[in-house]
Design an enzyme around this catalytic site. Structure first.
Site, PDB file in Angstrom:
ATOM      1  N   HIS A 196       0.816  -1.211   0.000  1.00 43.85           N
ATOM      2  CA  HIS A 196       0.000   0.000   0.000  1.00 43.85           C
ATOM      3  C   HIS A 196       0.848   1.259   0.000  1.00 43.85           C
ATOM      4  O   HIS A 196       0.507   2.255  -0.632  1.00 43.85           O
ATOM      5  CB  HIS A 196      -0.958  -0.017   1.192  1.00 43.85           C
ATOM      6  CG  HIS A 196      -2.169  -0.820   0.897  1.00 43.85           C
ATOM      7  ND1 HIS A 196      -2.916  -1.436   1.865  1.00 43.85           N
ATOM      8  CD2 HIS A 196      -2.761  -1.116  -0.269  1.00 43.85           C
ATOM      9  CE1 HIS A 196      -3.913  -2.071   1.279  1.00 43.85           C
ATOM     10  NE2 HIS A 196      -3.841  -1.893  -0.001  1.00 43.85           N
ATOM     11  N   CYS A 242      -8.491  -3.833 -23.285  1.00 46.21           N
ATOM     12  CA  CYS A 242      -8.455  -3.130 -21.997  1.00 46.21           C
ATOM     13  C   CYS A 242      -7.316  -3.621 -21.106  1.00 46.21           C
ATOM     14  O   CYS A 242      -7.180  -3.190 -19.978  1.00 46.21           O
ATOM     15  CB  CYS A 242      -9.794  -3.253 -21.275  1.00 46.21           C
ATOM     16  SG  CYS A 242     -10.216  -4.944 -20.875  1.00 46.21           S
TER      17      CYS A 242
HETATM   18  C1  PEP Z   1      -6.930  -8.338 -18.321  1.00 52.29           C
HETATM   19  O1  PEP Z   1      -6.882  -9.498 -17.908  1.00 52.29           O
HETATM   20  O2  PEP Z   1      -6.268  -7.929 -19.299  1.00 52.29           O
HETATM   21  C2  PEP Z   1      -7.802  -7.352 -17.658  1.00 52.29           C
HETATM   22  C3  PEP Z   1      -7.987  -6.144 -18.149  1.00 52.29           C
HETATM   23  O3  PEP Z   1      -8.396  -7.715 -16.495  1.00 52.29           O
HETATM   24  P1  PEP Z   1      -7.650  -7.768 -15.056  1.00 52.29           P
HETATM   25  O4  PEP Z   1      -6.307  -7.122 -15.226  1.00 52.29           O
HETATM   26  O5  PEP Z   1      -8.565  -7.058 -14.131  1.00 52.29           O
HETATM   27  O6  PEP Z   1      -7.571  -9.238 -14.814  1.00 52.29           O
END
Ligand code: PEP
Ligand code: MG
Length: 578
Positions: free
Chosen positions: A196, A508
């Site tokens: 943290h 993403c």
């Molecule tokens: C991923 O797996 O690329 C993703 C965006 O999800 P997380 O990082 O939350 O597993």
């Protein structure tokens, strides 16, 4: 002469200044039995220590002003809640009364019991709770012994602009206070990149190197040092040329950062005129505000794991409020809410009995939601209700089978009916999309994409599962290569299917926010990226200078050849491709 110390760089930036070594004497923790007549006074002593500790945390919290520092504020609030938690202080008071022991002993005993309970759970997120617990208990014990932390007690020098603090360890509260005094940089002997304190250092923008073993013995008070938190090194040297070199590096980084900002106002087009869109991965208010300031097209990934607190999940009303709040900030831009992507190990105590041996291959993501439908329905009802306040999309994590999408759609319909009974009529066309982040989902993309309204490619997990490299394991981090041929071949297949079925597609995972890798995605034909708001300016600068058609050609010829297994030459060619 140069003394080089290495540790773990947990934030970015260079600091140059003089060392102030913080000597935190070991705490004395007396343990003794009490007479019956002394018990209530002892309870009162503990209660007063709790009040003082709480006040200290509150003072620090009030001093935090910047918008970017919300994680710091959140942690301080967590610590303030923990300090009053019945499971800690309430039980310690019960120990004082039943065992007739002093407050330090009771606190130690109770925190050891809580630590054992937390440590039984093998999970990184939960592991941080031990860190929080230790910091809170340390703070209470300092107050009990009237030995407050030298930082919180304001014993360190007031003006710290040219000072780099060397400490054994620092709590988030101490960090926040040091930042208020404009500390140049921080070094600790303990701590890791996901602790943290590291998160707070990043959010407050303080250059910090952790895990510099024996740093307090090796560095001398007032000696000039250079700290490079990107590489995790500390240089103790008087060498003027080295100091000048790092001073120049520091101003270069600052100039670069300001330069990227200028690109935010430019049109979202590559050099050869192709459109792209940048969405944000955001859930905290500060990130959402930043996303809007950076002209993001909306939120491509709102992770909802934060809805889980120490021991309970947020109820329907609480979740609904959080989503509406995000929609308010976004002011009409779309919000993509990913349903819970946690395993049973992060669930309330009574549900943890289903904990399996390997959380990343266990009951996580949509699998968990489908097998614990009450939790899933609470979340879906909250999302559906929020859809009346603005454009919302539902994103399903960790898909491996078409059947899972069918099941999820059935639950969504059931929730819609439940709401209709309550007189609520949510958006009937709310898009339901899926994360493509497992090899099975990528290989079965054709049937899967037909059942989905949009797809979002999660490269973090996809790379982990395709290459069999645990994304959290430092020992194999050099093998975590998103540019690997196997990964790119699979991504190519996903993109072709998405295009064939005309579904919106975005990425993403962290690849989208990495300036070295985003052009690979552009080369694959992708043009929607969702990334942390803090990286937006740099990625936008990168994409507006890229030549999309050249990236595509380079990528296709890489896929057709069979050398350069890790795509390193391809990355280099794309990075220099203007
Ligand atoms: C991923 O797996 O690329 C993703 C965006 O999800 P997380 O990082 O939350 O597993
Ligand atoms: Mg994932």
């Amino acid at each position: 002469m140069i003394l080089t110390l290495s540790g773990i760089g947990v934030s970015d930036g260079i600091a140059i200044g003089k060392v102030h070594v913080l000597s935190t004497g070991e705490l004395e923790l007396p343990e003794h039995h009490l007479e019956k007549s002394e018990l209530e006074a002892e309870v009162e002593r503990l209660r007063r220590a709790v009040k003082r500790a709480e006040q200290r945390l509150q003072d620090v919290e009030q001093g935090i002003q910047q918008v970017e520092s919300d994680p710091a504020r959140e942690l301080l609030q967590t610590h303030r809640l923990m300090i009053k938690d019945d499971a800690l202080v309430g039980q310690a008071i019960r120990w004082i009364r039943s065992e007739q022991i002093n407050a330090e002993w009771a606190l130690d005993r109770q925190s050891a019991a809580l630590r054992r309970e937390i440590e039984r759970i093998e999970d990184d997120y939960i592991a941080h709770r031990v860190e929080d617990l230790d910091q809170v208990v340390r703070l209470l014990q300092q107050e009990l012994g009237q030995q407050p932390s030298p930082v919180l007690d304001q014993r360190v020098p007031h003006q710290l602009a040219d000072t780099i603090i060397m400490a054994k360890q620092l709590s988030p509260a101490e960090l926040a206070l040091l930042q208020q005094r404009q500390v140049a940089g921080l070094i600790t002997e303990h701590g890791g990149i996901w602790s943290h304190s590291a998160i707070v250092a990043r959010s407050l923008g303080i250059p910090m190197v952790m895990a510099v073993h024996h740093g307090r013995r090796l560095l001398r008070e007032n000696e000039p040092i250079i700290l490079d938190s990107h590489y995790g090194v500390v240089l103790a040297t008087q060498d003027d040329r080295l100091h000048a070199h790092y001073a120049e590096k520091r101003s270069h980084a600052l100039r670069n950062r300001n330069q990227f900002q200028r690109y935010l106002a430019a049109p979202n087009r590559t050099r050869d005129g192709e459109r792209f869109q940048l969405f944000a991965n955001a859930e905290l208010d500060t990130e959402l505000v930043r996303a809007i300031q950076n002209d993001s097209a909306g939120v491509g990934l709102m992770r909802t794991e934060f809805m889980f607190s120490f021991d309970e999940l947020t109820d329907e009303e609480g979740q609904y409020q959080a989503y509406c709040n995000a929609l308010d900030i976004l002011g009409g831009k779309p919000l993509t809410i990913r349903t819970l992507d946690i395993g049973t190990d992060k669930l309330p105590r009574e549900l943890r009995r289903m904990h399996g041996p390997n959380p990343s291959l266990g009951l996580r993501g949509l699998r968990m939601s489908l097998s614990m439908q009450e939790i899933f329905q609470v979340q879906l009802r909250a999302i559906l209700r929020a859809s009346l306040h603005g454009p919302v999309r539902i994103l399903l994590p960790m898909l491996t089978r078409v059947e899972e999408v069918h099941q999820a759609r059935i639950v969504v319909s059931a929730c819609r009916e439940q709401l209709q009974v309550r007189g609520i009529r949510p958006d009937p066309d709310i898009p339901i999309g899926g994360m493509i982040e497992t090899p099975a989902a990528a290989l079965m993309i054709d049937p899967l994409v037909r059942e989905l309204d949009f797809i979002s490619i999660g490269t973090n997990d996809l790379v982990q599962y395709v290459l069999a490299v645990d994304r959290q394991d430092e020992l194999v981090s050099h093998l975590f290569t998103p540019s690997n041929r196997a990964v790119l071949l699979l991504l190519d297949q996903v993109v072709r299917a998405g295009r064939k079925h005309d579904r919106p597609m975005q990425v993403c995972g962290e690849m989208a926010g990495d300036p070295k890798l985003v052009r690979l995605l552009l080369g694959l034909g992708l043009n929607e990226f969702s990334l942390p708001p803090a990286h937006m300016a740099e990625i936008k600068a990168n994409l507006t200078q890229a030549h999309a058609d050249r990236c595509r050609k380079a990528l296709q010829s890489f896929l057709n050849a069979d050398d350069d297994e890790d795509g390193q030459q391809l990355i280099e060619a794309l990075v220099s491709n203007h």
